[in-house]
Design an enzyme around this catalytic site. Structure first.
Site, PDB file in Angstrom:
ATOM      1  N   GLY A 245      -0.723  -7.740   4.392  1.00  0.00           N
ATOM      2  CA  GLY A 245       0.329  -7.760   3.384  1.00  0.00           C
ATOM      3  C   GLY A 245      -0.049  -8.307   2.032  1.00  0.00           C
ATOM      4  O   GLY A 245       0.742  -8.195   1.083  1.00  0.00           O
ATOM      5  N   CYS A 350      -5.599  13.640 -24.429  1.00  0.00           N
ATOM      6  CA  CYS A 350      -6.555  14.325 -23.563  1.00  0.00           C
ATOM      7  C   CYS A 350      -6.648  15.778 -23.941  1.00  0.00           C
ATOM      8  O   CYS A 350      -5.649  16.459 -24.086  1.00  0.00           O
ATOM      9  CB  CYS A 350      -6.111  14.220 -22.110  1.00  0.00           C
TER      10      CYS A 350
HETATM   11  N1  LLP Z   1      -0.398  -5.035   9.889  1.00  0.00           N
HETATM   12  C1  LLP Z   1       0.688  -4.293  10.176  1.00  0.00           C
HETATM   13  C2  LLP Z   1       1.366  -4.470  11.443  1.00  0.00           C
HETATM   14  C3  LLP Z   1       1.148  -3.354   9.228  1.00  0.00           C
HETATM   15  O1  LLP Z   1       2.220  -2.628   9.502  1.00  0.00           O
HETATM   16  C4  LLP Z   1       0.463  -3.195   7.985  1.00  0.00           C
HETATM   17  C5  LLP Z   1       0.914  -2.241   6.990  1.00  0.00           C
HETATM   18  C6  LLP Z   1      -0.682  -3.986   7.750  1.00  0.00           C
HETATM   19  C7  LLP Z   1      -1.066  -4.898   8.725  1.00  0.00           C
HETATM   20  C8  LLP Z   1      -1.479  -3.893   6.482  1.00  0.00           C
HETATM   21  O2  LLP Z   1      -0.721  -4.203   5.363  1.00  0.00           O
HETATM   22  P1  LLP Z   1      -1.450  -4.392   3.950  1.00  0.00           P
HETATM   23  O3  LLP Z   1      -2.416  -5.533   4.088  1.00  0.00           O
HETATM   24  O4  LLP Z   1      -2.154  -3.140   3.623  1.00  0.00           O
HETATM   25  O5  LLP Z   1      -0.346  -4.672   3.013  1.00  0.00           O
HETATM   26  N2  LLP Z   1       2.280   2.897   2.426  1.00  0.00           N
HETATM   27  C9  LLP Z   1       2.641   1.661   1.768  1.00  0.00           C
HETATM   28  C10 LLP Z   1       2.186   0.455   2.548  1.00  0.00           C
HETATM   29  C11 LLP Z   1       2.681   0.436   3.960  1.00  0.00           C
HETATM   30  C12 LLP Z   1       2.146  -0.709   4.786  1.00  0.00           C
HETATM   31  C13 LLP Z   1       2.465  -0.519   6.225  1.00  0.00           C
HETATM   32  N3  LLP Z   1       1.986  -1.552   7.091  1.00  0.00           N
HETATM   33  C14 LLP Z   1       2.106   1.670   0.343  1.00  0.00           C
HETATM   34  O6  LLP Z   1       1.503   2.672  -0.075  1.00  0.00           O
HETATM   35  O7  LLP Z   1       2.309   0.709  -0.397  1.00  0.00           O
END
Ligand code: LLP
Length: 414
Positions: A245, A350
């Protein structure tokens, strides 16, 4: 600005945008556009920084592969010792194909199917994160059928506001993710009924693109209190998984550094003396990737100016889905005096056939791409020092209809 710093994996040298030591224009011409480009060193270094920051505590970093799951990217991290966080059977397949150690794989997700759970158990993944009482029951039944012992972590919903875009907030009570403390405790109390499941971990993940430490700390404190209370019930937890996150700076956000994030969480959780797990996705790969695109046309109406490029929402959906901001840079800086104008793709004026780079596109860029408008998926390139490698071919037109079948009644008779 950071793109002028040679320390940054993407930077200008004599007015030309480079990834590491390769001018991006070379890649755009040789591979074509749209094309994702990733910096090998940037990804590797971020992982190593996080690993070093946690060196004082037993830990495992499980890269959230949904952020970017190309085999070459997975290998970059696996080779440095990373584990992987997966959320689907397809991710398990990719992870194992890339050579991941199943004992470092964590399977999360609210809706695991029976076949997915069975495959994960057969592969001996480290942990399945359980998100509901029904799922726990399903895992027990499937493990019994396979004659396996399932190791699970309970995913808590800590009811913490991560102060991020509502579509990527997962830790509030109204979210579908995890279980409230009371529900999780009921599962622990009923654990004698689970002959094939061992509860060995507690998991929390409150959302994505979080730019403050406070929500992380609050969620960690709740996890610590919960783990302590389990100890009082005679259950010793081995793994404390604090999720991912951590946000990155797309615009003017000032997220905590990898080190600040890791040390803050480790400090709160250290007293438990358990193995700490983190699941970063974006923070490892987001800034390490860019999407190259070519300007096709410029046009103007009475309201606005437009720069029409050859990358579309099927290549990078984040702006349309989350109102996300990505900086856009020209691969060649304008020579002489150029007057900046505001266009729908922000940047200098551009001309046709100019190339642009959409920055910070390493996370949730290619991995969320689709074939919408029957547009082939973009190519992917990995840069290391002064060399670049094609790590995914651009999809061919034939790929677009692969697997489609025309029923006999619609076929023209010969
Ligand atoms: N762990 C779990 C259980 C998760 O659901 C997620 C992401 C992560 C770790 C990794 O999160 P991060 O470190 O990348 O924030 N598509 C969205 C983001 C969705 C994240 C979903 N879960 C975007 O483009 O911002």
């Amino acid at each position: 600005m950071r793109y002028n710093s040679p320390m940054s994996s993407f930077h200008y040298r004599q007015g030309t945008l480079h990834c590491e030591d390769v001018p991006l224009a070379h890649i755009a011409r040789a591979v074509g556009t749209p094309c994702y480009v990733y910096s090998y060193s940037a990804i590797r270094e971020r992982y190593l920084r996080l690993d070093r920051a946690l060196s004082g505590v037993p830990h495992l970093i499980c890269y959230a592969m949904k952020a970017c799951s190309n085999q070459a990217i997975l290998r970059t991290l696996i080779r440095e010792g990373a584990g992987l966080e997966i959320v689907a059977g397809g991710e398990l397949y990719r992870a194992l194909a890339a050579g991941a150690d199943p004992r470092k794989i964590i399977y999360a997700g609210v809706g695991k199917r029976t076949d997915e759970i069975a495959n994960a158990l057969r592969s001996d993944v480290l942990l399945l994160n359980v998100e509901s009482a029904q799922e726990m029951k399903a895992i027990e039944g499937i493990a019994a059928g396979l004659g396996k012992q399932a190791h699970v972590a309970l995913r808590l919903n800590p009811d913490v506001d991560p102060a991020t875009h509502p579509y990527i907030a997962t830790g509030l009570r109204q979210a579908k993710f995890g279980m409230e403390v009371g529900e999780a405790r009921r599962l622990v109390r009923g654990r004698q009924r689970l002959a094939h499941v061992e509860i060995v971990g507690v998991h929390v993940h409150i959302g994505s693109q979080i730019t403050q430490l406070a929500p992380f700390i609050e969620a960690t404190q709740r996890v610590v209190a919960f783990v302590r209370s389990l100890q009082a019930e005679g259950l010793t937890i081995r793994y404390v998984n604090l999720g991912g996150g951590l946000g990155i700076a797309y615009q003017d956000e000032r997220p905590p550094s990898l080190e600040e994030w890791a040390t803050a969480l480790a400090e709160v959780a250290a007293s438990l003396g358990r193995t700490l797990i983190l699941e970063p996705g974006r923070a490892l790969v987001g800034e390490a990737g860019a999407l190259l695109t070519q300007v096709l046309y410029t046009k103007q109406n009475t309201a606005r100016r437009f720069v029409v490029v050859d990358a579309a929402m099927n290549d990078l959906i984040r702006p349309s889905l989350y109102d996300a901001y990505h900086p856009i840079l020209p691969l060649e800086k304008a020579r002489g005096q150029a007057t900046p104008v505001r266009v729908d793709v922000v940047g200098p004026v551009c001309e046709s056939s100019d190339f642009l780079a959409v920055m910070n596109a390493g996370a949730y860029g290619f991995s969320m791409a689709s074939n919408y408008n029957s547009r082939p998926l973009a190519a992917e390139v990995l840069v290391r020092d002064n060399t670049y490698f094609l790590i995914r071919e651009r999809q061919a037109l034939e790929d677009l209809i692969r697997g489609e079948h025309v029923p006999t009644f619609l076929r023209d008779e010969g």
